[in-house]
Design a protein around this motif. Structure first.
Motif, PDB file in Angstrom:
ATOM      1  N   UNK A 143       0.830  -1.208   0.000  1.00 14.41           N
ATOM      2  CA  UNK A 143       0.000   0.000   0.000  1.00 14.41           C
ATOM      3  C   UNK A 143       0.866   1.260   0.000  1.00 14.41           C
ATOM      4  N   UNK A 144       1.937   1.251   0.794  1.00 14.78           N
ATOM      5  CA  UNK A 144       2.850   2.400   0.799  1.00 14.78           C
ATOM      6  C   UNK A 144       3.488   2.591  -0.584  1.00 14.78           C
ATOM      7  N   UNK A 145       3.829   1.470  -1.211  1.00 11.83           N
ATOM      8  CA  UNK A 145       4.443   1.523  -2.540  1.00 11.83           C
ATOM      9  C   UNK A 145       3.450   2.110  -3.556  1.00 11.83           C
ATOM     10  N   UNK A 146       2.184   1.680  -3.480  1.00 13.54           N
ATOM     11  CA  UNK A 146       1.154   2.209  -4.382  1.00 13.54           C
ATOM     12  C   UNK A 146       1.021   3.713  -4.205  1.00 13.54           C
ATOM     13  N   UNK A 147       1.032   4.156  -2.966  1.00 15.68           N
ATOM     14  CA  UNK A 147       0.894   5.592  -2.702  1.00 15.68           C
ATOM     15  C   UNK A 147       2.058   6.375  -3.286  1.00 15.68           C
ATOM     16  N   UNK A 148       3.276   5.974  -2.960  1.00 13.58           N
ATOM     17  CA  UNK A 148       4.435   6.732  -3.425  1.00 13.58           C
ATOM     18  C   UNK A 148       4.555   6.710  -4.942  1.00 13.58           C
ATOM     19  N   UNK A 149       4.404   5.524  -5.531  1.00 14.20           N
ATOM     20  CA  UNK A 149       4.591   5.397  -6.974  1.00 14.20           C
ATOM     21  C   UNK A 149       3.428   6.001  -7.743  1.00 14.20           C
ATOM     22  N   UNK A 150       2.204   5.738  -7.300  1.00 12.11           N
ATOM     23  CA  UNK A 150       1.040   6.271  -8.002  1.00 12.11           C
ATOM     24  C   UNK A 150       1.013   7.785  -8.020  1.00 12.11           C
ATOM     25  N   UNK A 151       1.278   8.392  -6.873  1.00 11.56           N
ATOM     26  CA  UNK A 151       1.251   9.853  -6.805  1.00 11.56           C
ATOM     27  C   UNK A 151       2.401  10.480  -7.580  1.00 11.56           C
ATOM     28  N   UNK A 152       3.448   9.710  -7.825  1.00 11.19           N
ATOM     29  CA  UNK A 152       4.574  10.203  -8.620  1.00 11.19           C
ATOM     30  C   UNK A 152       4.158  10.459 -10.072  1.00 11.19           C
ATOM     31  N   UNK A 153       3.238   9.643 -10.575  1.00  9.53           N
ATOM     32  CA  UNK A 153       2.906   9.697 -12.002  1.00  9.53           C
ATOM     33  C   UNK A 153       1.516  10.263 -12.314  1.00  9.53           C
ATOM     34  N   UNK A 154       0.622  10.286 -11.354  1.00  6.32           N
ATOM     35  CA  UNK A 154      -0.743  10.744 -11.617  1.00  6.32           C
ATOM     36  C   UNK A 154      -0.971  12.049 -10.874  1.00  6.32           C
ATOM     37  N   UNK A 155      -1.206  13.103 -11.616  1.00  7.20           N
ATOM     38  CA  UNK A 155      -1.390  14.417 -11.014  1.00  7.20           C
ATOM     39  C   UNK A 155      -2.789  14.566 -10.422  1.00  7.20           C
ATOM     40  N   UNK A 156      -2.878  15.409  -9.403  1.00  2.00           N
ATOM     41  CA  UNK A 156      -4.154  15.759  -8.778  1.00  2.00           C
ATOM     42  C   UNK A 156      -4.913  14.540  -8.274  1.00  2.00           C
ATOM     43  N   UNK A 157      -4.187  13.596  -7.706  1.00  2.00           N
ATOM     44  CA  UNK A 157      -4.810  12.422  -7.102  1.00  2.00           C
ATOM     45  C   UNK A 157      -3.982  11.983  -5.899  1.00  2.00           C
ATOM     46  N   UNK A 158      -4.642  11.872  -4.764  1.00  2.00           N
ATOM     47  CA  UNK A 158      -4.005  11.423  -3.538  1.00  2.00           C
ATOM     48  C   UNK A 158      -4.431   9.989  -3.244  1.00  2.00           C
ATOM     49  N   UNK A 159      -3.477   9.147  -2.968  1.00  2.00           N
ATOM     50  CA  UNK A 159      -3.770   7.778  -2.542  1.00  2.00           C
ATOM     51  C   UNK A 159      -3.879   7.778  -1.017  1.00  2.00           C
ATOM     52  N   UNK A 160      -5.059   7.467  -0.528  1.00  2.00           N
ATOM     53  CA  UNK A 160      -5.334   7.486   0.905  1.00  2.00           C
ATOM     54  C   UNK A 160      -5.242   6.060   1.435  1.00  2.00           C
ATOM     55  N   UNK A 161      -4.305   5.822   2.339  1.00  2.00           N
ATOM     56  CA  UNK A 161      -4.139   4.493   2.905  1.00  2.00           C
ATOM     57  C   UNK A 161      -5.177   4.261   3.999  1.00  2.00           C
ATOM     58  N   UNK A 162      -5.939   3.191   3.857  1.00  2.00           N
ATOM     59  CA  UNK A 162      -6.905   2.788   4.873  1.00  2.00           C
ATOM     60  C   UNK A 162      -6.353   1.562   5.575  1.00  2.00           C
ATOM     61  N   UNK A 163      -6.181   1.665   6.876  1.00  2.00           N
ATOM     62  CA  UNK A 163      -5.575   0.582   7.651  1.00  2.00           C
ATOM     63  C   UNK A 163      -6.624  -0.468   8.022  1.00  2.00           C
ATOM     64  N   UNK A 164      -7.219  -1.049   7.016  1.00  2.00           N
ATOM     65  CA  UNK A 164      -8.129  -2.187   7.156  1.00  2.00           C
ATOM     66  C   UNK A 164      -8.000  -3.025   5.892  1.00  2.00           C
ATOM     67  N   UNK A 165      -8.249  -4.325   6.008  1.00  2.00           N
ATOM     68  CA  UNK A 165      -8.228  -5.164   4.818  1.00  2.00           C
ATOM     69  C   UNK A 165      -9.359  -4.805   3.861  1.00  2.00           C
ATOM     70  N   UNK A 166     -10.508  -4.389   4.413  1.00  2.00           N
ATOM     71  CA  UNK A 166     -11.652  -4.025   3.579  1.00  2.00           C
ATOM     72  C   UNK A 166     -12.643  -3.226   4.419  1.00  2.00           C
TER      73      UNK A 166
END
Length: 454
Positions: free
Chosen positions: A266-289
């Motif tokens: 999840x941390x990797x998705x946040x860092x990498x995704x926000x690197x390439x996609x503008x105006x979008x924040x990846x919000x980590x939710x600390x639950x499986x679902x």
């Protein structure tokens, strides 16, 4: 004197602080992300809806209606894209049969997951990265196989994101293998995902990450009436479900209850995704679902794989699991007109950036060790080179124990590092880095209490 290059990331700063942040993008990945089309996603979604219902229990014999016809259409798209892959991509219906279970399966049914495999170009790299969505849809009564169940968002959004990713990525070469899969039977109990996860175990897949996309195309919620297409959630398990009894001692002793495989992904998705996609924040939710809900990443998580769920930030339950109707002036139903395809484009980009960066990276460093043999206020780490991939060097990542994201990265070309930070006050991890700057998933060190051979 050995040089260590330090990169500081202001992923989380106090409200009164500010620091510069340099974004380095891989030109190939940046170009691929730009190819994602909201018009293409809308076209695919409208085609899915045209099959009327995609209930798992619906017809498999009609040409233009039901789950069978919709799966055949996705297979045809995968095969079409395979033609531009120079033989690297293949597509199949992975079929199996289920008997009545007295729950949500009331007759013998033919099941199938639609899979496209983009084979990696490095024969020494057996890693697999997978992205999924579920093709089946439903109305209020999950056993209703006849009524129209458009499923434009649940989970047409995840399905068409996978199709769009296959369309774009099939033309490119990656050292590792990427699997694009559209699973069936999610609404009847994660049936297709369970079958696929068990297959990965039996066939000994080196599956390093699964990105599951489910309900990711609407920008507004009911009740709260929030409208926002600038954030997406990624759900991740903290404590590992797999073999927890064997791991709980070390987790308690070293305080790594927030550092399981899924949480690292999840941390990797946040860092990498926000690197390439503008105006979008990846919000980590600390639950499986979410509460009272489930997703196709869970069968993989429970078997020890690294898997997360990506979902829109604000769900609208008027347009999920609903019979098509109008009541008291309110329209119910999961229809394309309630979608935001520009938002879906950005969310699809998060997936592409993550998959491409992972598939281009070297494999993870091996046998990462944190040396704790003596007291002191420094940190000494050592590791071995990865099994595959060309390595430019390694990032040693660091964060305070109460921080959710990695705060600093130290670059070194060696297989060890000594840092003037106390091992008692921080968490550390190590990533392999390719010549193009693509990072592997991070590896937390095991604790080394003795010299080798003692």
């Amino acid at each position: 004197m050995k040089k260590i290059f330090i990169f500081s990331f202001c992923l989380l700063t106090s409200i009164n602080s500010f620091s510069q942040k340099i974004i380095n993008r891989d030109p190939q990945i940046e170009a691929l992300v730009k190819q994602i089309s909201s018009d293409s996603l809308k076209k695919f979604d409208e085609k899915l809806v045209s099959f009327g219902t995609r209930s798992t229990l619906s017809t498999t014999t009609e040409a233009n209606r039901g789950i069978g016809a919709s799966r055949q259409w996705v297979l045809s798209k995968f095969k079409e894209f395979a033609k531009q892959s120079e033989g690297r991509m293949t597509a199949v219906l992975d079929t199996f049969t289920l008997q009545p279970d007295g729950k949500r399966i009331d007759k013998t049914i033919a099941m199938a997951n639609v899979m496209a495999t983009l084979k990696g170009t490095d024969p020494n790299d057996d890693r697999i990265f997978m992205v999924s969505g579920h093709i089946d849809s439903r109305v209020t009564n999950v056993m209703n196989r006849e009524s129209d169940a458009p499923g434009a968002n649940d989970d047409g959004s995840g399905t068409v994101a996978v199709i769009e990713l296959a369309r774009i990525m099939s033309k490119s070469k990656f050292p590792a293998t990427i699997i694009f899969v559209v699973v069936s039977g999610e609404e009847q109990g994660l049936l297709g995902a369970n079958f696929l996860a068990e297959k990965a175990i039996k066939e000994n897949w080196n599956l390093e990450a699964l990105l599951n996309n489910d309900i990711m195309g609407s920008n507004n919620s009911n009740e709260t009436n929030i409208i926002d297409n600038t954030r997406i959630r990624v759900f991740s398990e903290g404590l590992p479900a797999f073999e927890m009894d064997k791991k709980v001692g070390a987790i308690r002793q070293y305080g790594v209850e927030n550092d399981g495989k899924a949480r690292q992904l999840a941390r990797y998705v946040k860092e990498t995704g926000e690197r390439y996609v503008d105006n979008l924040e990846v919000v980590m939710i600390y639950r499986n679902d979410r509460f009272l809900r489930g997703g196709d990443h869970t069968p993989f998580v429970t078997r020890g794989f690294s898997a997360v769920r990506l979902s829109e930030m604000n769900e609208n339950f008027l347009h999920q699991h609903q019979d098509l109707r109008i009541e008291n002036g309110v329209e119910y139903g999961d229809l394309p007109k309630f979608m935001d395809f520009e938002y879906l484009r950005k969310n699809t980009g998060i997936n592409l950036a993550t998959l491409a960066n992972l598939a281009k990276s070297p494999s993870m460093p091996q046998d990462v060790v944190l040396d704790v043999r003596g007291l002191g206020n420094s940190t000494n780490l050592n590791w071995k080179a990865p099994k595959s991939g060309k390595v430019k060097g390694y990032y040693v990542m660091m964060r305070e124990t109460a921080m959710p994201y990695w705060q600093k990265k130290f670059f070194t070309t060696e297989l060890k590092i000594s840092l003037p930070y106390s091992k008692d006050n921080y968490f550390f991890a190590v990533q392999s880095v390719s010549e193009d700057g693509n990072e592997s998933l991070p590896v937390l060190p095991r604790v080394g209490l003795r010299n080798a051979g003692e």
